[in-house]
Design an enzyme around this catalytic site. Structure first.
Site, mmCIF file in Angstrom:
data_model
loop_
_atom_site.group_PDB
_atom_site.id
_atom_site.type_symbol
_atom_site.label_atom_id
_atom_site.label_comp_id
_atom_site.label_asym_id
_atom_site.label_seq_id
_atom_site.Cartn_x
_atom_site.Cartn_y
_atom_site.Cartn_z
ATOM 1 N N ALA A 259 -65.058 21.720 27.932
ATOM 2 C CA ALA A 259 -64.604 20.584 28.745
ATOM 3 C C ALA A 259 -64.468 20.998 30.206
ATOM 4 O O ALA A 259 -64.880 20.265 31.115
ATOM 5 C CB ALA A 259 -63.290 20.058 28.196
ATOM 6 N N GLY A 357 -59.365 2.786 58.297
ATOM 7 C CA GLY A 357 -58.598 1.872 57.451
ATOM 8 C C GLY A 357 -59.372 1.436 56.217
ATOM 9 O O GLY A 357 -58.806 1.284 55.130
ATOM 10 N N GLU A 380 -56.575 20.131 31.774
ATOM 11 C CA GLU A 380 -57.505 21.211 31.376
ATOM 12 C C GLU A 380 -57.148 22.523 32.062
ATOM 13 O O GLU A 380 -58.018 23.334 32.351
ATOM 14 C CB GLU A 380 -58.949 20.843 31.741
ATOM 15 C CG GLU A 380 -59.447 19.591 31.072
ATOM 16 C CD GLU A 380 -60.057 19.861 29.728
ATOM 17 O OE1 GLU A 380 -60.008 21.021 29.270
ATOM 18 O OE2 GLU A 380 -60.566 18.904 29.138
HETATM 19 P P1 TGC Z 1 -53.650 34.447 25.455
HETATM 20 O O1 TGC Z 1 -52.769 35.464 24.781
HETATM 21 O O2 TGC Z 1 -54.282 34.780 26.748
HETATM 22 O O3 TGC Z 1 -54.785 33.975 24.431
HETATM 23 C C1 TGC Z 1 -54.525 33.650 23.097
HETATM 24 C C2 TGC Z 1 -55.828 33.803 22.318
HETATM 25 O O4 TGC Z 1 -56.782 32.868 22.818
HETATM 26 C C3 TGC Z 1 -57.912 33.587 23.366
HETATM 27 N N1 TGC Z 1 -58.326 32.860 24.576
HETATM 28 C C4 TGC Z 1 -59.429 32.126 24.619
HETATM 29 N N2 TGC Z 1 -60.390 31.907 23.703
HETATM 30 C C5 TGC Z 1 -61.383 31.105 24.049
HETATM 31 N N3 TGC Z 1 -61.459 30.509 25.264
HETATM 32 C C6 TGC Z 1 -60.516 30.701 26.200
HETATM 33 N N4 TGC Z 1 -60.597 30.089 27.390
HETATM 34 C C7 TGC Z 1 -59.436 31.542 25.906
HETATM 35 N N5 TGC Z 1 -58.322 31.950 26.573
HETATM 36 C C8 TGC Z 1 -57.661 32.769 25.741
HETATM 37 C C9 TGC Z 1 -57.430 34.983 23.639
HETATM 38 O O5 TGC Z 1 -58.488 35.917 23.619
HETATM 39 C C10 TGC Z 1 -56.468 35.192 22.479
HETATM 40 O O6 TGC Z 1 -57.258 35.420 21.324
HETATM 41 P P2 TGC Z 1 -56.717 36.392 20.144
HETATM 42 O O7 TGC Z 1 -57.875 36.507 19.208
HETATM 43 O O8 TGC Z 1 -56.329 37.673 20.809
HETATM 44 O O9 TGC Z 1 -55.533 35.680 19.544
HETATM 45 O O10 TGC Z 1 -52.801 33.093 25.568
HETATM 46 P P3 TGC Z 1 -51.562 32.726 26.475
HETATM 47 O O11 TGC Z 1 -50.549 32.078 25.587
HETATM 48 O O12 TGC Z 1 -51.128 33.920 27.293
HETATM 49 O O13 TGC Z 1 -52.155 31.593 27.443
HETATM 50 C C11 TGC Z 1 -53.136 31.825 28.352
HETATM 51 C C12 TGC Z 1 -53.385 30.570 29.227
HETATM 52 C C13 TGC Z 1 -52.187 30.306 30.121
HETATM 53 C C14 TGC Z 1 -54.592 30.877 30.066
HETATM 54 C C15 TGC Z 1 -53.648 29.345 28.321
HETATM 55 O O14 TGC Z 1 -52.533 28.992 27.601
HETATM 56 C C16 TGC Z 1 -54.112 28.133 29.118
HETATM 57 O O15 TGC Z 1 -55.287 27.989 29.387
HETATM 58 N N6 TGC Z 1 -53.173 27.195 29.488
HETATM 59 C C17 TGC Z 1 -53.560 25.928 30.083
HETATM 60 C C18 TGC Z 1 -53.388 24.824 29.049
HETATM 61 C C19 TGC Z 1 -54.460 23.795 29.149
HETATM 62 O O16 TGC Z 1 -55.503 23.957 29.761
HETATM 63 N N7 TGC Z 1 -54.247 22.670 28.485
HETATM 64 C C20 TGC Z 1 -55.232 21.648 28.435
HETATM 65 C C21 TGC Z 1 -54.834 20.567 27.441
HETATM 66 S S1 TGC Z 1 -56.200 19.503 27.024
HETATM 67 C C22 TGC Z 1 -56.440 18.561 28.379
HETATM 68 O O17 TGC Z 1 -55.867 18.714 29.406
HETATM 69 C C23 TGC Z 1 -57.450 17.514 28.225
HETATM 70 S S2 TGC Z 1 -57.676 16.488 29.604
HETATM 71 C C24 TGC Z 1 -59.153 15.863 29.091
HETATM 72 C C25 TGC Z 1 -59.758 14.862 29.929
HETATM 73 O O18 TGC Z 1 -59.236 13.726 29.999
HETATM 74 O O19 TGC Z 1 -60.829 15.174 30.482
HETATM 75 P P1 FAD Z 2 -46.462 22.283 33.585
HETATM 76 O O1 FAD Z 2 -47.077 23.235 32.631
HETATM 77 O O2 FAD Z 2 -45.024 21.953 33.430
HETATM 78 O O3 FAD Z 2 -46.715 22.820 35.062
HETATM 79 C C1 FAD Z 2 -45.998 22.339 36.191
HETATM 80 C C2 FAD Z 2 -46.318 23.228 37.392
HETATM 81 O O4 FAD Z 2 -45.908 24.583 37.107
HETATM 82 C C3 FAD Z 2 -47.818 23.294 37.690
HETATM 83 O O5 FAD Z 2 -48.032 23.308 39.073
HETATM 84 C C4 FAD Z 2 -48.234 24.634 37.085
HETATM 85 O O6 FAD Z 2 -49.379 25.188 37.734
HETATM 86 C C5 FAD Z 2 -46.986 25.468 37.330
HETATM 87 N N1 FAD Z 2 -46.906 26.598 36.394
HETATM 88 C C6 FAD Z 2 -46.727 26.560 35.053
HETATM 89 N N2 FAD Z 2 -46.753 27.788 34.533
HETATM 90 C C7 FAD Z 2 -46.954 28.637 35.571
HETATM 91 C C8 FAD Z 2 -47.084 30.056 35.692
HETATM 92 N N3 FAD Z 2 -47.032 30.887 34.628
HETATM 93 N N4 FAD Z 2 -47.276 30.571 36.925
HETATM 94 C C9 FAD Z 2 -47.368 29.770 38.019
HETATM 95 N N5 FAD Z 2 -47.253 28.433 37.959
HETATM 96 C C10 FAD Z 2 -47.053 27.884 36.767
HETATM 97 N N6 FAD Z 2 -53.470 17.279 27.238
HETATM 98 C C11 FAD Z 2 -54.022 17.247 25.997
HETATM 99 O O7 FAD Z 2 -53.689 18.025 25.121
HETATM 100 N N7 FAD Z 2 -54.981 16.319 25.698
HETATM 101 C C12 FAD Z 2 -55.416 15.405 26.606
HETATM 102 O O8 FAD Z 2 -56.300 14.589 26.298
HETATM 103 C C13 FAD Z 2 -54.821 15.395 27.910
HETATM 104 N N8 FAD Z 2 -55.170 14.448 28.798
HETATM 105 C C14 FAD Z 2 -54.478 14.359 29.984
HETATM 106 C C15 FAD Z 2 -54.699 13.282 30.847
HETATM 107 C C16 FAD Z 2 -53.972 13.158 32.029
HETATM 108 C C17 FAD Z 2 -54.173 11.949 32.908
HETATM 109 C C18 FAD Z 2 -53.035 14.157 32.384
HETATM 110 C C19 FAD Z 2 -52.253 14.057 33.672
HETATM 111 C C20 FAD Z 2 -52.816 15.233 31.553
HETATM 112 C C21 FAD Z 2 -53.519 15.345 30.341
HETATM 113 N N9 FAD Z 2 -53.260 16.373 29.429
HETATM 114 C C22 FAD Z 2 -53.830 16.380 28.187
HETATM 115 C C23 FAD Z 2 -52.196 17.335 29.717
HETATM 116 C C24 FAD Z 2 -52.582 18.426 30.724
HETATM 117 O O9 FAD Z 2 -53.417 19.366 30.150
HETATM 118 C C25 FAD Z 2 -51.281 19.031 31.241
HETATM 119 O O10 FAD Z 2 -50.682 18.087 32.115
HETATM 120 C C26 FAD Z 2 -51.515 20.349 31.960
HETATM 121 O O11 FAD Z 2 -51.972 21.345 31.080
HETATM 122 C C27 FAD Z 2 -50.254 20.838 32.696
HETATM 123 O O12 FAD Z 2 -49.133 20.764 31.870
HETATM 124 P P2 FAD Z 2 -47.789 20.044 32.409
HETATM 125 O O13 FAD Z 2 -48.165 18.724 32.947
HETATM 126 O O14 FAD Z 2 -46.792 20.121 31.327
HETATM 127 O O15 FAD Z 2 -47.328 20.920 33.640
#
Ligand code: TGC
Ligand code: FAD
Length: 402
Positions: A259, A357, A380
């Site tokens: 994604a 504007g 993401e």
């Molecule tokens: P960490 O200990 O680093 O990793 C845990 C395990 O995961 C593996 N791993 C990955 N594998 C595949 N792809 C990646 N990008 C990976 N990153 C890490 C890693 O190797 C490990 O594997 P194993 O076998 O050793 O267990 O995990 P952590 O808990 O320290 O977290 C790392 C961090 C902060 C980078 C991760 O939690 C993160 O990316 N946080 C951001 C959360 C996020 O992106 N949420 C998105 C929610 S979905 C969404 O927003 C949809 S919006 C969709 C739309 O409308 O378009």
């Molecule tokens: P937080 O994690 O509370 O972060 C708040 C602030 O703290 C940010 O500036 C962040 O960068 C900072 N921060 C957090 N941790 C650290 C750190 N360790 N060091 C420095 N700074 C830090 N999620 C899904 O699962 N599925 C979906 O389909 C999906 N769709 C979405 C659609 C929309 C419109 C939006 C707004 C969000 C969506 N999300 C979805 C959720 C999205 O992935 C989260 O909003 C995002 O991952 C951030 O989490 P949070 O909003 O809880 O912010």
């Protein structure tokens, strides 16, 4: 000056593509055909209506079926399951063209293809693939992806949503927050901890007892995309609904790689649309008896925009090649997602200024794009989380919880 009247039904989409370094030469004839077909669909079916949907905070649900027919859902999935078996550059081009129209519509495609179809394709059983993928590819069903929770956004490892083994089924409890497509979805891929605290993927279908999908209202961003919560109150999940092929956080994180890759291309589409609008406007708008494009300060803005777009085009194309060769690392994808959204946001802000504007109105796409990007820069993985992923990759030291 010719007005755009976007959303009024008589909007003429005057977008022209910009390719300063001739990156088009990297593309195959098939890539070019895909680009032309999707661009035409966006010009005909998205840009004429999207402003009204965004202003009214409505999701254009009728586009879902059309997107399925256009092959915009899971194009890299094999034909056996309803996909097209295309390469990652094709997927990227599609996301660029769709997001050029609106980030919310690209969101619908990203969630469906990369976050719902991909985990079933990569980690699902054969029965799950046959049951869900063709319906999702065609747009007959819309899916959503539940990872984020109210108390766990950037740190999904802390999630509390859980499944309890009841012998012949699981009981699912917890909630998910900020879920794109949730209110309109017929099924969901949910990430939850099992009795051992290991993260597992489960498939839910709308209508299961105890499962609700309330909409989140009053967003200023992604107003043409529907976002909701998912609430699980003792939902009885059949055992065959668990994704057998993956355990742990790497399951959901590997979906995010696809994604985030698509978003890097999509943000480029937004940057191109804002630049194209500002360039045309600057050449047509007269102040002090000359086009505002003739002022050095306007030229500085436009020249910097096309420079950043060109760098992002090269970055994105190279990432696509690495993705096709299965060599793109998550950290490389993070860099492109972060960079391209940052340049798109800066370009949208500068383009808005060039339009004066008029830039704040819905006659032009710029303000809508700018507000949409405020979500894209957060979901993401936030801007800062991606910076920390790069930091960890180059230093070997994790700064997330240190
Ligand atoms: P960490 O200990 O680093 O990793 C845990 C395990 O995961 C593996 N791993 C990955 N594998 C595949 N792809 C990646 N990008 C990976 N990153 C890490 C890693 O190797 C490990 O594997 P194993 O076998 O050793 O267990 O995990 P952590 O808990 O320290 O977290 C790392 C961090 C902060 C980078 C991760 O939690 C993160 O990316 N946080 C951001 C959360 C996020 O992106 N949420 C998105 C929610 S979905 C969404 O927003 C949809 S919006 C969709 C739309 O409308 O378009
Ligand atoms: P937080 O994690 O509370 O972060 C708040 C602030 O703290 C940010 O500036 C962040 O960068 C900072 N921060 C957090 N941790 C650290 C750190 N360790 N060091 C420095 N700074 C830090 N999620 C899904 O699962 N599925 C979906 O389909 C999906 N769709 C979405 C659609 C929309 C419109 C939006 C707004 C969000 C969506 N999300 C979805 C959720 C999205 O992935 C989260 O909003 C995002 O991952 C951030 O989490 P949070 O909003 O809880 O912010």
């Amino acid at each position: 000056m010719e007005e755009n009247n976007q959303g009024s039904g008589n909007f003429v989409d005057r977008f022209e593509f910009h390719d300063y370094y001739l990156t088009e030469e990297f593309l195959t004839e098939e890539h070019k055909l895909i680009r032309a077909t999707v661009r035409e669909w966006v010009k005909k079916n998205v840009t004429p209506i999207i402003e009204d949907y965004a202003q009214n905070a409505k999701f254009p649900v009728h586009l879902v079926k059309e997107m399925g027919e256009m092959g915009l859902f899971g194009p890299t999935v094999s034909q056996k399951y309803g996909g097209q078996g295309l390469d990652y550059i094709s997927y990227g081009i599609m996301m660029q063209e769709v997001e050029r129209g609106d980030s919310g519509i690209r969101s619908t495609a990203s969630v469906q293809g990369s976050l719902v179809m991909y985990p079933i394709y990569a980690f699902g059983s054969e029965e799950q693939k046959m049951k869900y993928l063709p319906k999702l590819a065609s747009g007959e069903w819309l899916g959503c992806f539940g990872l984020t929770e109210p108390n766990f956004g950037s740190n999904p490892a802390g999630m509390t949503t859980n499944i309890k083994d009841m012998g012949d089924h699981y009981l699912l409890n917890g909630s998910k927050m900020w879920i794109s497509n949730a209110p309109y979805s017929q099924m969901a891929v949910i990430w939850a901890k099992d009795d051992q605290g290991i993260i597992r993927g489960v498939i839910l279908e709308t209508g299961m007892e105890g499962y609700t999908q309330p909409e989140i209202h009053h967003k200023w961003s992604l107003r043409a995309s529907s976002t909701g919560e998912l609430v699980f109150d003792n939902v009885k999940v059949p055992k065959q609904n668990i994704l057998p092929g993956v355990k742990g956080l790497k399951g959901p994180l590997s979906c995010l790689n696809n994604a985030r890759y698509g978003i890097a291309w999509g943000a480029l589409g937004v940057a191109l649309d804002c630049y194209d609008t500002a360039l045309r406007y600057a050449k047509e708008r007269i102040q002090f008896d000359r086009p505002i494009a003739g002022f050095q300060l306007t030229q500085k803005k436009l020249a910097e925009m096309i420079t950043e777009i060109t760098k992002a085009q090269l970055l994105t194309w190279r990432l696509g090649v690495l993705k096709n060769e299965d060599r793109a690392t998550p950290a490389q994808i993070s860099m492109a997602k972060r960079n391209n959204i940052e340049i798109a946001l800066n370009i949208a802000r500068e383009a808005r200024q060039i339009l004066g504007g008029m830039g704040i109105t819905g006659e032009y796409s710029i303000m809508r794009h700018m507000m949409n990007l405020e979500s894209v820069v957060t979901y993401e993985g936030t801007h800062d989380i991606h910076l920390l992923i790069t930091g960890m990759d180059i230093t070997g030291i994790n700064a997330f919880n240190g």
